[in-house]
Scaffold this motif. Structure first.
Motif, PDB file in Angstrom:
ATOM      1  N   VAL A 253      12.007  10.063  -8.812  1.00 50.95           N
ATOM      2  CA  VAL A 253      11.395   8.752  -9.062  1.00 50.95           C
ATOM      3  C   VAL A 253      10.323   8.435  -8.022  1.00 50.95           C
ATOM      4  O   VAL A 253      10.394   8.873  -6.872  1.00 50.95           O
ATOM      5  CB  VAL A 253      12.446   7.624  -9.052  1.00 50.95           C
ATOM      6  N   LYS A 254       9.330   7.667  -8.454  1.00 49.22           N
ATOM      7  CA  LYS A 254       8.371   7.034  -7.565  1.00 49.22           C
ATOM      8  C   LYS A 254       8.415   5.543  -7.881  1.00 49.22           C
ATOM      9  O   LYS A 254       8.016   5.114  -8.964  1.00 49.22           O
ATOM     10  CB  LYS A 254       6.961   7.579  -7.760  1.00 49.22           C
ATOM     11  N   LEU A 255       8.894   4.749  -6.914  1.00 47.40           N
ATOM     12  CA  LEU A 255       9.176   3.346  -7.165  1.00 47.40           C
ATOM     13  C   LEU A 255       8.138   2.398  -6.585  1.00 47.40           C
ATOM     14  O   LEU A 255       8.252   1.187  -6.765  1.00 47.40           O
ATOM     15  CB  LEU A 255      10.561   2.993  -6.593  1.00 47.40           C
ATOM     16  N   ASN A 256       7.143   2.936  -5.885  1.00 45.28           N
ATOM     17  CA  ASN A 256       6.113   2.087  -5.293  1.00 45.28           C
ATOM     18  C   ASN A 256       4.808   2.885  -5.226  1.00 45.28           C
ATOM     19  O   ASN A 256       4.824   4.058  -4.843  1.00 45.28           O
ATOM     20  CB  ASN A 256       6.545   1.633  -3.893  1.00 45.28           C
ATOM     21  N   PRO A 257       3.664   2.277  -5.586  1.00 48.17           N
ATOM     22  CA  PRO A 257       2.396   3.027  -5.559  1.00 48.17           C
ATOM     23  C   PRO A 257       2.081   3.623  -4.199  1.00 48.17           C
ATOM     24  O   PRO A 257       1.461   4.685  -4.111  1.00 48.17           O
ATOM     25  CB  PRO A 257       1.359   1.963  -5.938  1.00 48.17           C
ATOM     26  N   ALA A 258       2.531   2.955  -3.114  1.00 52.00           N
ATOM     27  CA  ALA A 258       2.233   3.436  -1.762  1.00 52.00           C
ATOM     28  C   ALA A 258       3.344   4.297  -1.187  1.00 52.00           C
ATOM     29  O   ALA A 258       3.268   4.718  -0.032  1.00 52.00           O
ATOM     30  CB  ALA A 258       1.964   2.248  -0.836  1.00 52.00           C
ATOM     31  N   GLY A 259       4.385   4.556  -1.967  1.00 50.45           N
ATOM     32  CA  GLY A 259       5.569   5.202  -1.419  1.00 50.45           C
ATOM     33  C   GLY A 259       5.696   6.675  -1.739  1.00 50.45           C
ATOM     34  O   GLY A 259       4.888   7.267  -2.453  1.00 50.45           O
ATOM     35  N   ARG A 260       6.745   7.264  -1.205  1.00 48.85           N
ATOM     36  CA  ARG A 260       7.091   8.656  -1.461  1.00 48.85           C
ATOM     37  C   ARG A 260       7.829   8.768  -2.785  1.00 48.85           C
ATOM     38  O   ARG A 260       8.158   7.781  -3.436  1.00 48.85           O
ATOM     39  CB  ARG A 260       7.993   9.185  -0.347  1.00 48.85           C
ATOM     40  N   ILE A 261       8.152  10.013  -3.152  1.00 47.84           N
ATOM     41  CA  ILE A 261       9.010  10.230  -4.303  1.00 47.84           C
ATOM     42  C   ILE A 261      10.364  10.727  -3.792  1.00 47.84           C
ATOM     43  O   ILE A 261      10.459  11.341  -2.722  1.00 47.84           O
ATOM     44  CB  ILE A 261       8.388  11.210  -5.314  1.00 47.84           C
TER      45      ILE A 261
END
Length: 352
Positions: A253-261
């Motif tokens: 999952v990728k839960l935030n545009p600026a975040g990791r997976i």
């Protein structure tokens, strides 16, 4: 070419790999090919579910080759989106554990000592903690010293389930894999209780060492595929694989545009909607500026479950002070000195 250039050149060859297939060394998994259709966009649901989080920590107070006394701490938290919710369950469970070697019968036994008597009913039955281990050369007892904490995470999760309802989500730190056979009954019980209540049970992993048949990182491969297909800023890739003997769906999952997976495991039979429901339900809780894409509820329980070196030293001195017999005290200290010289070197190097 110097040695650093050589290493850099070797790294280029190591990471520039074809996609391949996910690799699971156990035959219990049905592995799925990488497909564009497995990417599913996420959006915040209209009704934000209640989220329960569990994590634990432990650290040795005093240990020798034949025993180990550990301070264990398990924390629980409830959130709805980014907002913390009150709960009836104690927010933190603390107990001491004593692991002893029974060399004659090739097993380790454990005794649990809650710091508050009311915690006893939450802790695992000690009989379920007795572990038979083949006495083989090179076996490291430190691998099982954290078993009481691990079992307490499962029992705390079962207790927290009582505060969740239809459509809510219970999230544990790490994958939903059992390190020891004795853990499996707890995982099955958690799955059955989740099905009965309509609660999703998930495991969210900070790290992932899975790879593909081309020796590429699984997470790195999924990220490259997401960039290639342009599948949005927040998504769920499912399924990577499905465990067959104890139904578990492995997703990314990728839960935030600026975040990791991250790797996300979901306990129960594979359905079309469960990965989307779980991943979407975590979106609002994964918007913290310091940890974008990682559920803040897991950050919260991680911080509250940590065991500090200062605490350990206090408990160590208090336990040793409770041994009045000089000869027994000497024996305990001599046992501990068999294992603690690395700590002495660390202190000398200024790491304590």
């Amino acid at each position: 070419m110097d040695v650093l250039e050589e290493i850099a050149g070797s790294l280029k060859g190591a990471v520039r790999c074809e996609t391949g297939m996910p690799v699971f060394r156990s035959g219990r998994y049905e592995v799925h090919e990488f497909r564009r259709e497995n990417f599913r966009p996420l959006r915040v649901p209209d009704e934000v579910p209640l989220l329960g989080f569990i994590d634990g920590g432990n650290s040795p107070i005093i240990s020798g080759p034949s025993f180990s006394v550990q301070l264990n701490r398990v924390a629980a938290g409830l959130f709805r989106g980014e907002r913390r919710e009150n709960m009836e369950l104690p927010s933190r469970l603390e107990f001491l554990s004593l692991m002893r070697l029974d060399a004659e019968n090739s097993r380790y036994t454990f005794n649990l000592h809650p710091l508050d008597p009311s915690y006893r009913e939450i802790l695992s039955d000690e009989d379920r903690l007795q572990i038979e281990i083949p006495m083989v050369e090179g076996m490291d007892p430190s691998n099982i010293q954290g078993l009481p904490r691990r079992f307490a995470e499962w029992t705390m999760a079962l207790e927290l389930m009582g505060e969740l309802g239809e459509g809510d989500i219970l999230v544990t730190d790490g994958s939903l894999q059992a390190s020891f056979e004795n853990e499996n009954p707890y995982i099955h019980e958690l799955m059955e209780e989740g099905e009965r209540r309509g609660v999703y049970v998930a495991g969210f992993s900070k790290t992932c060492s899975l790879y593909t048949t081309t020796s590429a990182s699984l997470l790195g491969t999924v990220r490259k595929l997401a960039e290639r297909y342009g599948d949005g800023e927040r998504w769920c890739y499912s399924p990577v694989a499905v465990r067959m003997d104890r139904p578990t769906v492995i997703t990314v999952v990728k839960l935030n545009p600026a975040g990791r997976i991250f790797r996300l495991d979901i306990l129960g039979e594979e359905t079309e909607e469960s990965p989307i429901r779980v991943a979407s339900g975590l979106l609002r809780n994964s918007a913290d500026a310091c940890f974008p894409g990682y559920p803040y509820g897991l950050v919260d329980v991680d911080m509250r479950a940590r065991v500090s070196r200062d605490e350990i030293e206090i408990y160590r001195r208090r336990i040793l002070a409770e041994i009045p017999e000089r000869e027994i005290l000497k024996d305990v200290v001599y046992e501990a000195k068999s294992l603690d010289f690395h700590d002495e070197l660390n202190r000398y190097a200024g790491e304590y």
